[in-house]
Structure formats: structure tokens, C-alpha cells
Write an enzyme that holds these catalytic residues in place. Structure first.
Site: not given
Length: 226
Positions: A10, A86
Site C-alpha cells: 500500500h 498486516e
């Protein structure tokens, strides 16, 4: 039945900029991150992705949306999957990154309320195995875009290095990944013949252990477009 997979980290958030550990907190991209994702979009605008899978966290979703904004060839619906999140850093989330690093002297350290290193390895292995064994004859060749997070992707790339001996320019895939960077792998099964395919109600998959004889090559690594 070759498979191409492009993995993207990202774009930048304010927590990235300020070196605050994010984990599974859910901040949006900052202005820099939006520009990074848009630049990525220019680079991949001609790609025809047959599948797009994205972490369900906001920073990954925004990166994916901006990266595909200029792409008129990709018609599939974006799949959002929590398996791509994550690592959960528990009590360290929202705190300075250096606090965690000072405690994390080896991979056996687990934050209170967080995931173990092995937990993340299992998620990464499970995801990669699934996209490889879910190959469908009707969608051959497959070109997949995956948008996820830095530590998660580092773990996945280490798995590819250790399991398949995958390297890039003679080096293991262990670098810190840049925001909005992309890394591409080609997965080549031992045979593309029908004899190596097992048909099920959901499509097809490679027979036996899908890893047997499979070659994974890194075509480019940690590449940025800004």
C-alpha cells in the site's frame, strides 16, 4: 497454466511517515500515498488482470482503487480478504515503531494481544497456496494483482525464497518494501497438460502436492513508479 502474480504494498499513510506502528489499525492514505498509488496506476494501466485480491484494510483498498483507476482492461470485481492484512502487533499498535524494534530482537517475540511470526507465515503460505491451486483451465493464463502490507509481503517473499529458491538478481527477497512498490512473480507448473489437472465442482486444481516440480521466478522486485 502459467500464473503471473503482481504483489503491491500500500501507499504511504501519516503513521508510516511518522514511524508509528500500524499493524491492523486502519488509517487512510495521506496525500503522498495517494500520489504513489496514482503513479503505480500509470505503470500498470495496460495490464489485464484476471483476478484482483486486496487486504480489507483501508490503506490497501485505497491503493488498489487508485492503481486501477486508469486501467480499462481489468473487468473483474476486487476481492477483499482479511488473510492479506498486516501483522497484528497487539499492544504496540499506534506506538512508535522503535519501541517494538527494541523488544523484537528475534522472531520468537510476540506482542501481548498480537500475532506470532508463525501466525503470519501460516497466513501467507495459505494465501499463496490457494491462488496457485485455484487455477482454472478456463482462465489460463492467469494474471493476478494482490495489494497487501509490508511485513506480510516480506514474510511471503521469504517463504518463496526458502521454499522455491526464488531470488532476484542473485539475492534473497529480504529488502524492506517501499510504499506502493510492486513485485512480480511467474509461477510455472511442471506440466500444463490435462493429465496434471484434477477437475472438481469448483473448477480445477493441480493434482497432489501443488509444489512438486513448480518453478517460481521473480521477474522484478520492490519496484517503484514515483
Amino acid at each position: 497454466m502459467r500464473l503471473s502474480v503482481t504483489f503491491v504494498r500500500h501507499g504511504e499513510t501519516e503513521m508510516n511517515r511518522n514511524k508509528i506502528l500500524q499493524g491492523q489499525t486502519d488509517p487512510p492514505l495521506n496525500e503522498t500515498g495517494q500520489k504513489q498509488a496514482a503513479a503505480l496506476g500509470v505503470a500498470i494501466c495496460e495490464e489485464n488482470f484476471t483476478r484482483v485480491v486486496c487486504s480489507d484494510l483501508q490503506r490497501a483498498r485505497e491503493t488498489c482503487e487508485l492503481a486501477l483507476h486508469r486501467n480499462n482492461n481489468t473487468k473483474v470485481t476486487v476481492e477483499k480478504d482479511a488473510i492479506l492484512r498486516e501483522r497484528n502487533y497487539g499492544e504496540f499498535e499506534g506506538r512508535p515503531l522503535q519501541e517494538f524494534l527494541s523488544k523484537n530482537k528475534n522472531r520468537n517475540f510476540t506482542p501481548v494481544g498480537g500475532e506470532t511470526y508463525a501466525d503470519v507465515c501460516t497466513r501467507a503460505d495459505t494465501f499463496f497456496s490457494k491462488i496457485c491451486t485455484d487455477l482454472s483451465v478456463e482462465k489460463d493464463p492467469s494474471n493476478i494483482l494482490v495489494v497487501s502490507h509490508g511485513f506480510y509481503l516480506n514474510v511471503l517473499f521469504r517463504y518463496l525464497s526458502t521454499t522455491f529458491g526464488c531470488q532476484y538478481q542473485g539475492h534473497d527477497l529480504t529488502d524492506r518494501l517501499h510504499n506502493a512498490s510492486r513485485t512480480c512473480f511467474e509461477v510455472i507448473p511442471p506440466s500444463s497438460s490435462v493429465d496434471n489437472i484434477e477437475f472438481t465442482n469448483g473448477g480445477s486444481a493441480l493434482k497432489g502436492d501443488w509444489k512438486d516440480g513448480v518453478v517460481v521466478r521473480c521477474l522484478y522486485y520492490n519496484q517503484t513508479d514515483y
